[in-house]
Write an enzyme that holds these catalytic residues in place. Structure first.
Site, PDB file in Angstrom:
ATOM      1  N   ASP A   1       0.826  -1.198   0.000  1.00  0.00           N
ATOM      2  CA  ASP A   1       0.000   0.000   0.000  1.00  0.00           C
ATOM      3  C   ASP A   1       0.869   1.261   0.000  1.00  0.00           C
ATOM      4  O   ASP A   1       0.592   2.230  -0.698  1.00  0.00           O
ATOM      5  CB  ASP A   1      -0.912  -0.021   1.230  1.00  0.00           C
ATOM      6  CG  ASP A   1      -1.998   1.045   1.189  1.00  0.00           C
ATOM      7  OD1 ASP A   1      -2.775   1.125   2.148  1.00  0.00           O
ATOM      8  OD2 ASP A   1      -2.073   1.796   0.207  1.00  0.00           O
TER       9      ASP A   1
ATOM     10  N   HIS B   1      -6.076   6.227   7.481  1.00  0.00           N
ATOM     11  CA  HIS B   1      -5.177   7.150   6.808  1.00  0.00           C
ATOM     12  C   HIS B   1      -5.077   8.434   7.605  1.00  0.00           C
ATOM     13  O   HIS B   1      -6.043   8.844   8.262  1.00  0.00           O
ATOM     14  CB  HIS B   1      -5.664   7.404   5.374  1.00  0.00           C
ATOM     15  CG  HIS B   1      -5.239   6.318   4.435  1.00  0.00           C
ATOM     16  ND1 HIS B   1      -5.316   6.428   3.077  1.00  0.00           N
ATOM     17  CD2 HIS B   1      -4.717   5.083   4.669  1.00  0.00           C
ATOM     18  CE1 HIS B   1      -4.852   5.314   2.511  1.00  0.00           C
ATOM     19  NE2 HIS B   1      -4.496   4.490   3.450  1.00  0.00           N
TER      20      HIS B   1
ATOM     21  N   CYS C   1      -1.717  10.294  -0.588  1.00  0.00           N
ATOM     22  CA  CYS C   1      -3.142  10.102  -0.849  1.00  0.00           C
ATOM     23  C   CYS C   1      -3.379  10.403  -2.323  1.00  0.00           C
ATOM     24  O   CYS C   1      -3.133  11.520  -2.767  1.00  0.00           O
ATOM     25  CB  CYS C   1      -3.968  11.034   0.022  1.00  0.00           C
ATOM     26  SG  CYS C   1      -5.738  10.883  -0.275  1.00  0.00           S
TER      27      CYS C   1
ATOM     28  N   ASN D   1      -1.189   6.809   4.520  1.00  0.00           N
ATOM     29  CA  ASN D   1      -1.118   5.836   5.617  1.00  0.00           C
ATOM     30  C   ASN D   1      -0.550   6.430   6.908  1.00  0.00           C
ATOM     31  O   ASN D   1       0.296   7.318   6.875  1.00  0.00           O
ATOM     32  CB  ASN D   1      -0.205   4.678   5.203  1.00  0.00           C
ATOM     33  CG  ASN D   1      -0.869   3.747   4.212  1.00  0.00           C
ATOM     34  OD1 ASN D   1      -1.898   3.161   4.497  1.00  0.00           O
ATOM     35  ND2 ASN D   1      -0.286   3.632   3.037  1.00  0.00           N
TER      36      ASN D   1
END
EC number: 4.1.3.4
Lengths: 307, 301
Positions: free
Chosen positions: B18, B211, B242, B251
């Site tokens: 991610d 987040h 983002c 994150n």
């Protein structure tokens, strides 16, 4: 959102410390007119209390050398408090002469910090503050007390909660209407915040407590939430997260007012503050300082094009 | 008022997947492998290694097979990989994957824009993966995106989150990670959403994936912990911006999370110093500053 259902206060008073605590810890010296404009913008944003400046010797804190001009130059909005720092009686008199109607005194829960910061022991500092509170009482001037190093000290490391309670009680007993508990180096976590507040709440009524969290380790909002869950209803913060940490170069300091308001809005807690207006004030001062904001809400809002 | 906290929290490290997926600079395969190997030494028990998607869509993950085959697989550590469909699943298993993840969403528009189909169609695709995974005895983790807000739809109802979570759990996902994809959630919306989801999925099977785009992540995680959630996703050095707010953070940083958990006396098994060293390594490799405040502060104190 129903704050009462989750045990949180319905209203949180935000004490904006950007113009003093924030700017004091910024390298770039800010012109007087910029300081005044910042404070005026913050007044219009609905903040109930804005720490304006500090009546300390300009030798120690050059950023605050223009304290008289700032105090005299700002708009005084009805219902808004404009406290100023007064480390001793001389500063207090100077502040009153310049038109101050509320002052603050700064104690610490650590002997080493007290010695390194203001060159005297905690006991000696208390004596100095007593002179201020005595004069203040005679003139009906409210005094706010700060206790630094409430969750840790850059010199001593761990700080015992009972010590924080003891110093808080001394300040409260001498007449401070509110005690702001400062996590000066931001090392606190929800665990240590809870333990410290439990000790302090034995000595000081909840309604007289505030938290002043630094975000140096990213813990500020979690710590503030914990304090609110315990009933604390006054929170200090700094527009755009102004003010780095003098003990960890390059690290952040104050929690950003925008990020606090975002959280409180999301919780349905009333503050009376207009988030957009604070973001604009933040944008204004960051442009003047030629620096990026420390507020994540401001960063995200500018990026997403919502400003 | 603050409630009891879990005694242990499982931290799911999503940095290599991610995190890197949302970084602009393409990272060479050996660097990815070294990152994962360093993370394996920190005490983390779950490290999301890569994603078996088409390199056309996600160039950063084009080396998925090499990465999965190149890393040192430490006993006791799980290295899940993303598998958006059956083809990806089969490729993952062929490359040695022992655990996979599938990504659903609580928003129709987000699903359309992200994977070009409806929520219902995406669940049908996942069913295929679930069936194959069951036959191969491969555990599957389910993600639900947009649980506290959607970049396209705005508000998302907790009931919808619960519905999608329940479907994925019933399909056989052993855990559902609830993602605040654009970081708009606050402790209030987190609490409300979890209260509804916990009515459909046991709290022991829930994780939160917060987040930090609006700085709310740790406060949101704190509330989730207070409600009994004991699995938290995070990304070393806060890797991964983002995609919906350029320049904004994404994150939450694993270092900042572990710092908070340590302070709460919650056991994670993670060595914070080793974690910070790993963050320093990948930030140097990416030529960027860390998003972890703990890391920033620790370097200079």
């Amino acid at each position: 959102q129903e704050p009462q259902a989750s045990g949180l206060p319905e209203y949180i008073k935000i004490v904006e410390v950007g113009p003093r605590d924030g700017l004091q810890n910024e390298k770039v010296i800010v012109p007087t007119e910029i300081k005044i404009e910042l404070i005026n913008q913050l007044s219009k944003a609905g903040l109930p209390a804005i720490e304006v400046t500090s009546f300390v010797s300009s030798k120690w804190v050059p950023q605050m050398a223009d304290h008289k001009e700032v105090m005299r130059g700002i708009e005084r909005h009805p219902g808004v408090q404009y406290p100023v720092l007064t480390p001793n009686l001389q500063g207090f008199h100077s502040a009153i002469a310049a038109g101050a109607t509320e002052v603050s005194v700064f104690g610490a829960a650590s002997e080493s910090f007290s010695k390194m910061n203001i060159n005297c022991s905690i006991e000696e500092s208390i004596e100095r503050f007593e002179e201020v509170t005595k004069s203040a009482r005679n003139m009906n001037i409210p005094v706010r007390g700060y206790v630094s190093c409430a969750l840790g000290c850059p010199y001593e490391g761990n700080v015992v909660p009972d010590k924080v309670a003891e110093v808080s009680k001394r300040l409260y007993s001498m007449g401070c209407y509110e005690i702001s508990l400062g996590d000066t180096i931001g090392v606190g976590t929800p665990g240590s915040m809870k333990k410290m507040l439990e000790a302090v709440m034995k000595e000081i009524p909840l309604s007289a407590l505030a938290v002043h969290c630094h975000d140096t380790y990213g813990q500020a909002l979690a710590n503030i939430l914990t304090a609110m869950q315990m009933g604390v209803a006054v929170v200090d913060s700094s527009v755009a997260g102004l003010g780095g940490c003098p003990y960890a170069r390059g690290a952040t300091g104050n929690v950003a007012t925008e990020d606090v308001i975002y959280m409180l809005n999301g919780l349905g807690i009333n503050t009376g503050v207009n988030l957009c207006a604070v973001m604009e004030a933040g944008n204004f001062i960051c442009t003047a300082l030629n620096k990026k904001t420390n507020s994540k809400v401001a960063q995200a809002s500018f990026s997403a094009g919502t400003i | 008022a603050t409630g009891a906290y879990p005694k242990r929290v499982k931290v799911v490290e999503v940095g290599p997947r991610d995190g890197l997926q949302n970084e602009k600079n393409l990272v060479p395969t050996p660097v990815k492998i070294n990152l994962i190997n360093m993370l394996s030494e920190t005490g983390l028990q779950v490290i999301e290694a890569t994603s078996f998607v088409s390199p056309k869509w996600v160039p950063q993950m084009a080396d998925h097979t090499e990465v999965l085959q190149g890393i040192t697989k430490c006993p006791g550590i799980s290295y899940p990989v993303l598998t958006p469909n059956l083809r990806g699943f089969q490729a993952a298993v062929a490359a040695g994957a022992k655990e996979v993840s599938i990504f659903g969403a609580a928003s129709e528009l987000f699903t359309q824009k992200n994977i070009n189909c409806s929520i219902e169609e995406s669940l049908e695709r996942f069913e295929e993966v679930m069936r194959a995974a069951r036959e191969a005895s491969i555990p599957v983790r389910g993600y639900v995106s947009c649980v506290l807000g959607c970049p396209y739809e705005g508000k998302i109802s907790a009931a919808k989150v619960a519905e999608v979570s329940k479907k994925m759990y019933s399909m056989g996902c052993y855990e559902i990670s609830l993602g605040d994809t654009i970081g708009v959630g606050t402790p209030g919306s987190m609490r409300d959403m979890l209260a509804v989801v916990m009515g459909e999925v046991p709290v022991g099977a829930l994780a939160v994936h917060c987040h930090d785009t609006y700085g709310q992540a740790l406060a949101n995680i704190l509330v989730a912990l207070q409600m009994g959630v004991s699995v938290v996703d995070a990304s070393v050095a806060g890797l991964g911006g983002c995609p919906y707010a350029q320049g904004a953070s994404g994150n939450v940083a694993t270092e900042d999370l572990v710092y908070m958990l340590n302070g709460l006396g919650i056991h994670t098994g993670v060595d914070l110093q080793k974690l910070m060293d790993t963050g320093t390594f990948i930030c140097n490799a990416l030529n960027r500053k860390t998003n972890s405040k703990v890391s920033q502060a620790s370097c200079r104190l």
